[in-house]
Design an enzyme around this catalytic site. Structure first.
Site, short mmCIF file in Angstrom:
data_model
loop_
_atom_site.label_atom_id
_atom_site.label_comp_id
_atom_site.label_asym_id
_atom_site.label_seq_id
_atom_site.Cartn_x
_atom_site.Cartn_y
_atom_site.Cartn_z
N VAL A 16 0.83 -1.21 0.00
CA VAL A 16 0.00 0.00 0.00
C VAL A 16 0.87 1.26 0.00
CG1 VAL A 16 -1.90 1.21 1.12
CG2 VAL A 16 -1.82 -1.27 1.23
N GLY A 189 0.04 -15.36 -4.98
CA GLY A 189 0.19 -14.13 -4.20
C GLY A 189 -1.15 -13.51 -3.79
N GLU A 192 -1.85 -14.69 1.81
CA GLU A 192 -0.59 -14.55 2.56
C GLU A 192 0.00 -15.94 2.84
OE1 GLU A 192 0.52 -11.57 3.90
OE2 GLU A 192 -1.17 -10.36 3.22
N LYS A 207 -13.04 -5.69 10.12
CA LYS A 207 -13.71 -4.68 9.28
C LYS A 207 -15.17 -4.52 9.69
CE LYS A 207 -10.62 -5.97 5.51
NZ LYS A 207 -10.47 -6.89 4.38
P1 NAP Z 1 3.31 -4.74 3.61
O1 NAP Z 1 3.39 -4.91 2.14
O2 NAP Z 1 3.77 -5.86 4.48
O3 NAP Z 1 4.12 -3.42 3.99
C1 NAP Z 1 4.47 -3.08 5.30
C2 NAP Z 1 5.59 -2.05 5.22
O4 NAP Z 1 5.90 -1.62 6.54
C3 NAP Z 1 6.87 -2.61 4.62
O5 NAP Z 1 7.47 -1.65 3.78
C4 NAP Z 1 7.75 -2.88 5.82
O6 NAP Z 1 9.14 -2.78 5.52
C5 NAP Z 1 7.33 -1.76 6.75
N1 NAP Z 1 7.50 -2.08 8.15
C6 NAP Z 1 6.88 -3.02 8.88
N2 NAP Z 1 7.31 -3.04 10.14
C7 NAP Z 1 8.24 -2.07 10.21
C8 NAP Z 1 9.09 -1.59 11.25
N3 NAP Z 1 9.04 -2.11 12.49
N4 NAP Z 1 9.93 -0.57 10.98
C9 NAP Z 1 9.99 -0.03 9.75
N5 NAP Z 1 9.23 -0.44 8.73
C10 NAP Z 1 8.37 -1.45 8.95
O7 NAP Z 1 1.83 -4.41 4.07
P2 NAP Z 1 0.66 -3.78 3.17
O8 NAP Z 1 0.00 -4.88 2.43
O9 NAP Z 1 1.17 -2.60 2.45
O10 NAP Z 1 -0.37 -3.33 4.33
C11 NAP Z 1 -0.17 -2.16 5.07
C12 NAP Z 1 -1.42 -1.89 5.90
O11 NAP Z 1 -2.51 -1.69 5.02
C13 NAP Z 1 -1.82 -3.02 6.84
O12 NAP Z 1 -2.41 -2.49 8.00
C14 NAP Z 1 -2.87 -3.76 6.04
O13 NAP Z 1 -3.79 -4.47 6.86
C15 NAP Z 1 -3.56 -2.60 5.36
N6 NAP Z 1 -4.26 -2.95 4.12
C16 NAP Z 1 -3.61 -3.62 3.14
C17 NAP Z 1 -4.27 -3.92 1.97
C18 NAP Z 1 -3.57 -4.65 0.85
O14 NAP Z 1 -4.21 -4.90 -0.18
N7 NAP Z 1 -2.30 -4.99 0.97
C19 NAP Z 1 -5.61 -3.54 1.82
C20 NAP Z 1 -6.26 -2.84 2.83
C21 NAP Z 1 -5.56 -2.54 3.99
P3 NAP Z 1 9.83 -3.82 4.49
O15 NAP Z 1 9.19 -3.57 3.14
O16 NAP Z 1 11.27 -3.46 4.48
O17 NAP Z 1 9.53 -5.19 5.02
#
Ligand code: NAP
Length: 440
Positions: A16, A189, A192, A207
C-alpha cells in the site's frame, strides 16, 4: 519546498505504501487541485532499505527507524501503512501526542484499539482517518458516516475479505477443494503465507466491527464478534447450494434487532438472484439497508496497492482540508458524537435467528428421514426443503447425503436439534450447518 506544502511522513513502503507514492506522483496535479495544498512525502520508513520498491523514492528521506518519521519536526501528517498492532499503535499514539493527524489502513489496530486511539485524538483535537481499513477502494466509511447520516441503518452485510471470496469463487468455478484452491492462491500471491486471518474470519471481523460502530453508533466491539471461517466448506456444499438456488459467500453481517446488535462473520447461502451473491474473485461488496435510502450496494476492489492507496489519499485530502477546522466541527471518528455512543448489547450467537442449510450422511434405510424431521419438528423447526441422494450401488457403509433447508430459528434451538440428530444410530456423520441469509 513550497511554502504551503503539507509534509507527509510515511510509515511503510510495502504494497500500500508504494501504491500511495505511485498515485500521489501520477496524479499530483489532480490531487493538489482538490486539496488546495501541495502534498509532499518528505520521509518514509521500511525495515529493509536495500529491498527494491514498486515506486520511486527519489527526494524522500528513508530510514529504518519509524520513530524518526513520527518525530520529524518537518512532518505535518503521518500515514501509517506498516500493519499489525505494535509498533504501529505506539507510533500512532505518539504522532497524535505531537498534534499530527494520522491516516491508517490498519483495520487490526482500529478494531482492537480504536477507542483508545480516538480518545487520544479527540483530546488532542487531531484527526485519525481510516477509510482504507475497510473494503480497500470502496468509500464505505464515508458513505455510511456522512452520506447516510439522515437514516436509521437496519443492517450492513458485506463480502469484505477478497482472499476468502477468491477461494470460494474458484472452488465453485473449478469444482476443487478448499485446500487445493488455497495452495494456488498462495502461489499466485492472492493469499498470505499465513492466511489464517483471511480464512478464519478474523480479518472480516475487524472490518465488520468498524462498520457496525459507524452504522449504529456503538463502541468498537471486536471481542464480541462471532467468527466462523470457510475451511469446512466443501465443493459438495457449493454444488448443493447452486442446485437449491443459492451461492455460498463468506459474509460479515451487522444487524440491529430489538434485543441488540448481531455482529457475525460466517459462510452463508445467499439467493443467487441477489447482486451480492454474484460478487466473485477478489472483489468486495457491501450492502447497507437504511430506512430512508433503502438498500445500497457498494462494489469495488477490496485490496491491492493501488485501490487501497485510493482510499488513503482521499483521507489525506480530507484531513488536509480540515486542518484548520475546529476539532468539534469535524465529522466524528465513529460517525456519532463520542458522548452519544449507545450501549446496545452485542447479541451472543445463540440468540441470533437464521434459516439453515443442514447436511449429514445417513444410512439409506426407511425411517431415517422421518426420525430427523421428527426431531426438528419437536424443536419447532419447520423444514422448507429436504433432499436425499439415491445410493447408486447400495449402502456402501458411508451412507447417503441428506440436505435440509429450514426456516429461521434461534441458533440455540438449532444446536439442540443438531445434538439430537447426531446421536441417531443411522446418522453416520456430524451435522454441518451453514446459515442462510436472504438479505431481503
Ligand atoms: P506490507 O506490504 O507488508 O508493507 C508493510 C511495510 O511496513 C513494509 O514496507 C515494511 O518494511 C514496513 N515495516 C513493517 N514493520 C516495520 C518496522 N518495524 N519498521 C519499519 N518499517 C516497517 O503491508 P501492506 O499490504 O502494504 O499493508 C499495510 C497496511 O494496510 C496493513 O495495516 C494492512 O492491513 C492494510 N491494508 C492492506 C491492503 C492490501 O491490499 N495490501 C488492503 C487494505 C488494507 P519492508 O518492506 O522493508 O519489510
Amino acid at each position: 519546498m513550497e511554502t504551503n506544502a503539507i509534509r507527509v511522513g510515511l510509515l511503510g513502503l510495502g504494497c500500500v505504501g508504494s501504491g500511495v507514492i505511485r498515485a500521489l506522483t501520477r496524479n499530483q496535479e489532480e490531487i493538489e487541485r482538490r486539496a488546495g495544498r501541495q502534498l509532499r512525502i518528505v520521509c518514509a520508513c521500511a525495515r529493509d532499505l536495500e529491498k527494491s520498491r514498486d515506486c520511486s523514492t527519489e527526494g524522500i528521506r528513508l530510514t529504518t527507524n519509524p520513530h524518526e518519521v513520527v518525530d520529524d519536526s518537518e512532518v505535518d501528517v503521518i500515514i501509517e501503512l506498516m500493519g499489525g498492532i505494535e509498533p504501529a499503535k505506539e507510533l500512532v499514539l505518539r504522532a497524535i501526542e505531537q498534534g499530527k493527524p494520522v491516516i491508517t489502513a490498519n483495520k487490526h489496530l482500529i478494531a482492537l484499539h480504536g477507542s483508545e486511539v480516538f480518545a487520544a485524538a479527540e483530546s488532542q483535537g487531531v484527526n485519525v482517518a481510516f477509510e482504507a481499513a475497510v473494503a480497500g477502494s470502496i468509500p464505505i466509511i464515508k458513505n455510511i458516516r456522512e452520506s447516510l447520516s439522515g437514516n436509521r441503518i437496519t443492517w450492513v452485510a458485506g463480502i469484505i475479505n477478497g482472499t476468502g471470496n477468491y477461494i470460494l469463487s474458484a472452488m465453485e468455478k473449478e469444482g476443487r477443494s478448499f485446500e487445493e484452491v488455497l495452495a494456488d492462491a498462495q502461489r499466485l500471491g492472492y493469499a498470505e503465507a499465513d492466511p489464517s486471518f483471511d480464512v478464519d474470519g478474523t480479518d472480516a471481523a475487524h472490518k465488520l466491527t468498524i462498520l457496525a460502530s459507524i452504522a449504529f453508533g456503538i463502541p468498537l466491539s471486536f471481542e464480541q464478534a462471532y467468527r466462523e471461517g470457510i475451511e469446512n466448506i466443501s465443493a459438495d456444499n457449493i454444488v448443493d447450494a447452486r442446485e437449491l438456488g443459492y451461492r455460498i459467500k463468506h459474509l460479515g453481517i451487522a444487524r440491529r434487532t430489538e434485543g441488540g446488535i448481531e455482529l457475525r462473520v460466517h459462510p452463508a447461502l445467499i439467493p443467487h438472484r441477489r447482486l451480492i451473491a454474484n460478487v466473485d474473485g477478489v472483489m468486495n461488496a457491501v450492502v447497507v439497508q437504511a430506512d430512508a435510502a433503502g438498500a445500497h450496494l457498494y462494489y469495488g476492489a477490496g485490496a491491492g496497492g493501488d485501490p487501497t492507496a485510493s482510499a488513503v489519499i482521499a483521507d489525506l485530502v480530507d484531513v488536509v482540508r480540515t486542518l484548520t477546522t475546529d476539532a468539534e466541527n469535524r465529522v466524528p471518528h465513529l460517525a456519532y458524537q463520542p458522548h452519544a455512543l449507545s450501549d446496545l448489547p452485542i447479541l451472543p450467537i445463540d440468540d441470533v435467528e437464521t434459516a439453515c442449510y443442514l447436511k449429514l450422511q445417513a444410512r439409506d434405510r426407511p425411517g431415517v428421514l422421518a426420525a430427523v424431521t421428527r426431531i426438528l419438528g419437536d424443536r419447532g423447526i419447520s423444514i422448507e426443503a429436504i433432499r436425499q441422494r439415491q445410493s447408486m450401488n447400495g449402502d456402501s457403509g458411508e451412507g447417503v447425503p441428506v440436505t435440509l433447508l429450514t426456516h429461521a430459528v434461534p441458533e440455540a434451538q438449532m444446536n439442540q436439534a443438531i445434538v439430537e440428530i447426531e446421536v441417531l444410530e443411522d446418522v453416520l456423520s456430524s451435522v454441518q450447518r451453514i446459515r442462510i441469509e436472504t438479505l431481503g
